[in-house]
Design an enzyme around this catalytic site. Sequence first.
Site: not given
Length: 443
Positions: A103, A143-146
């Site tokens: 994303y 909810d950005l994790e990468s």
Amino acid sequence: MAFDPLSRSNVVNYWGQNSVSYSGGQESPLADYCQDDTVDVFALAFIYQIQNGLPVLNLASHCQTTFAGSPVLNCPQIGKDISACQGRGKAIVVSIGGASGSYSLPDAVAGTAFAEKVWDMFLGGSSPTRPFGDAILDGVDLDLESGQNAGYAAFVDTLRAKFSSAGNGHKYYITAAPQCPYPDQATKEALQQSWFDLVWVQFYNNYCGVNSFGTGQFNFDAWNTWATTVSLNKDVRILLGVPGGPGAAGSGVIDATQLNTILGSVKSASNFGGVMMWDAGVARKSGLAVSASSFLKARGAMVVPPPKAPTVSTITAPSVAVPTITAPSIPAPAVPTVDKTPEEKAMTTTTLVVPADKTVPTMTLGIPYGVPLKVSVHLHQEGSGVANPARASVPLLPMETDWMGRPYKIPVVRIVPAALASARLQPVGFEDFDVVIEAKCHW
């Protein structure tokens, strides 16, 4: 009662990934969770991919039908549930991101274009492929994790402009779910440059989580300081994010008594806003959502503390940017049968050379969903050939792979000087270390 973003007793649940299935349960339809006053906000998880500019949802077993010739889900029943929940005063936002997915928005051009698509498909615009039909969501959660996420500031700003010009009386919100290390690497540009209404910080699966409450590592105060000194919105609410119950996270799982103790400690913070839980099915099964909601509302958390002179403190950001390196995919073993005798079997051993900044990069392993892992990290001083367990064990989240069996992701592990000292290794400055990451599955 209508949703109030400035409330100090909001309860947020993620819904859609059916995490409770890992413990033999089943997440109910969305409308079932809206029948009482326990939860105020639901974040639909997740828009986990951007394909040809389109937002692509994964809602586990809740919806699998797509529009003809399109990867976009077509979920009319969930749309009806959304409208029913909104009719009971709940806010429903769609969450972008998650632990696995694709994303990235690398620049402002990509961010602006994607905001237009999200507005048309989920919010106040129009599109022939709206996943939830005529239902208009109340906002977007990050909810950005990468990934490469510099474009999310433009994404938020574009949506804000849409909100202001819509003129339909619908109130919209932008929220975020950063991980607790400050600043969160994946979301930092957007949090520094854009206006957020609520930020529910993930105080789990990290050294700064609720598992460290009572020590200097638990850092709710750092995030409250961000809210009052850095955030564009000085009234932004900071919520305590926790696992909903056993099995929902690798670390930070606490019971109702522990949670109420922590809430009692942080609820006097100037920008405290309530609690977030991953996720709805687990939080209902454990009873944690009901307990927290009752505690917050009964203890008068709606009362804002008296104003006080602002204080400015310096938050030191980590000196080393966290890199993301993806290791080659590893073939997945067959999913084990449930009656197999428990044992430990080595899955793979991977050796990475890490520069002297002492940061172990992220790596990805392909394994079946629902198989718990234990990851051992051994540190070798270059040329010594002597292994040393500077980090004996790093937990992996069962929820970091979804029901479709996408890869787990090993969290970033930083080998800090204290760990080196305790391991009787001296920082060598310019020299490299060999880091052996051995993943083992238990079934």
